[in-house]
Write a protein that holds these residues in place. Structure first.
Motif, mmCIF file in Angstrom:
data_model
loop_
_atom_site.group_PDB
_atom_site.id
_atom_site.type_symbol
_atom_site.label_atom_id
_atom_site.label_comp_id
_atom_site.label_asym_id
_atom_site.label_seq_id
_atom_site.Cartn_x
_atom_site.Cartn_y
_atom_site.Cartn_z
ATOM 1 N N ASN A 364 -7.627 -1.622 -4.384
ATOM 2 C CA ASN A 364 -6.303 -1.755 -4.999
ATOM 3 C C ASN A 364 -5.218 -1.497 -3.956
ATOM 4 O OD1 ASN A 364 -6.866 -1.818 -8.190
ATOM 5 N ND2 ASN A 364 -8.281 -0.366 -7.236
ATOM 6 N N PRO A 365 -5.012 -2.410 -3.043
ATOM 7 C CA PRO A 365 -4.040 -2.223 -1.953
ATOM 8 C C PRO A 365 -2.636 -1.884 -2.490
ATOM 9 C CG PRO A 365 -5.343 -4.203 -1.594
ATOM 10 C CD PRO A 365 -5.653 -3.743 -2.993
ATOM 11 N N GLY A 366 -2.023 -0.917 -1.849
ATOM 12 C CA GLY A 366 -0.673 -0.497 -2.213
ATOM 13 C C GLY A 366 -0.600 0.512 -3.315
ATOM 14 N N THR A 367 -1.716 0.779 -3.987
ATOM 15 C CA THR A 367 -1.710 1.731 -5.119
ATOM 16 C C THR A 367 -1.664 3.174 -4.667
ATOM 17 O OG1 THR A 367 -2.975 0.168 -6.445
ATOM 18 C CG2 THR A 367 -2.936 2.440 -7.202
ATOM 19 N N CYS A 368 -2.350 3.485 -3.586
ATOM 20 C CA CYS A 368 -2.524 4.881 -3.180
ATOM 21 C C CYS A 368 -1.431 5.392 -2.265
ATOM 22 C CB CYS A 368 -3.873 5.050 -2.494
ATOM 23 S SG CYS A 368 -5.271 4.587 -3.554
#
Length: 370
Positions: A364-368
């Protein structure tokens, strides 16, 4: 020599008796008339005493009435009389005594009419409908003090400078003794009604009052003593819980993790405290962030941070005061979308959870990092 008895004539005897009867009749007439006069006057007097000055009809003109915070029923009656909504204290008292819901009147602004019956005025205040002029603001859980002030400015239209000035005088806010004049964490998140005469001080005092009421209701001070913590420490833990997890079943477990680590002399190692220290806008922290020298950096320093990092709600406060028994030493939120959090009792278990979280971040790129 005795004189012979002279007897009155029958005519004179009758006349004498007639005069006596007339006197009796006249006396009775005087008594009856006098009694009626007294009764009539007394009745008129008593009727005057019993008369309640009150208005009749549907009123004259529109008027806005403000019922202040903490007003008694007598105070409310005085407000209504001053605004010419009702005619007299007697009429108000009679209406109040006949209505058991009278004490349910809420502070606020009401659109009413002048010169209406007291009972109508009371009914409107109890069941205002659209007549109540509402102004509400909501402060969500988990905000730091500076973010709360920003939300308050937006919700109340009171200037930021007024809030800053009020915070500079924390003694006026009604903080509990263990706050030691530190307002961070004590402005309870909730929905509030803004009164017409509200100020920055009265608004924040209203929030502190709610904090005091909620913590009294849940017995926070007594529960803190049971787990051998101070109320302020429990508040700090609650503020961390509010920032770290959002699932009901996880809060008390996270509280236990924090207490277990504290008792074991371990650093808490919490991203949330570093985010607070550096005022970051991310969900996670980097090694550079974790090198912060702020006393709130729980990667660097052992123990709890010096103060709360957010304003916790009731659920977080209850969890902090009533941790769930367990030997966990680690927790990891492995899914930011669902809030799923998992727990481990040793470092090996923690590393597995950490790897699961890292995989989630890759998926989930950009979520963390946002």
């Amino acid at each position: 020599m005795l004189e012979p008895e002279v007897k009155p004539s029958p005519a004179r005897e009758i006349a004498h008796k007639g005069k006596g009867c007339l006197a009796v009749i006249l006396a009775l007439a005087v008594l009856l008339f006098g009694g009626y006069f007294v009764w009539d006057r007394a009745s008129t007097f008593l009727a005057g005493i019993g008369e309640v000055p009150d208005y009749a009809g549907s009123g004259k003109s529109a008027v806005t009435v403000t019922i202040p915070e903490g007003a008694s029923l007598d105070d409310i009656g005085a407000v209504l009389i001053k605004a010419d909504v009702i005619k007299s204290t007697k009429a108000w008292d009679a209406a109040v005594q006949a209505e058991p819901r009278a004490t349910s009147i809420q502070p606020g602004r009401y659109l009413m009419r002048t010169q209406i019956p007291a009972v109508d005025a009371l009914n409107l205040l109890i069941n205002p409908g659209e007549s109540r002029i509402r102004s509400q603001f909501t402060i969500q859980e988990g905000l730091r003090l500076s973010a709360q002030v920003k939300a308050l400015v937006k919700g109340t239209k009171i200037k930021k400078s007024a809030y800053d000035k009020a915070l500079a005088k924390p003694k006026s806010l009604g903080l509990p003794a263990y706050a030691k004049n530190r307002p961070e964490g004590f402005l309870f998140p909730d929905t509030y009604e803004l009164t017409a005469d509200a100020t920055a001080t009265s608004t924040m005092k209203q929030m502190v009052t709610q904090y005091n009421a909620v913590t009294k209701d849940i017995g926070l001070v007594a529960d803190a003593k049971k787990i051998k913590r101070s109320p302020y420490e429990v508040l700090i833990v609650a503020s961390i819980i509010e920032r770290e997890v959002n699932q009901k079943q996880d809060r008390a477990k996270v509280a236990q993790v924090l207490y277990n680590r504290l008792d074991a002399g371990m650093k808490l190692g919490l991203d949330s405290t570093v985010i607070y220290a550096e005022n970051l806008k991310t969900n996670t922290t980097t090694p550079q962030d974790q090198a912060s020298k702020s006393p709130y950096n729980t990667y660097r320093y052992k123990g709890l941070p010096p103060g709360p990092i957010s304003a916790p709600g009731k659920a977080a406060l209850e969890a902090a005061a009533n941790p769930e028994k367990g030997d966990w030493l680690f927790f990891v939120t492995v899914n930011f979308k669902t809030g799923e959090t998992k727990f481990a009792t040793d470092e090996a278990g923690f590393l597995k959870l950490k790897a699961e979280f890292q995989q989630y971040c890759r998926d989930n790129p950009g979520t963390c990092d946002s």
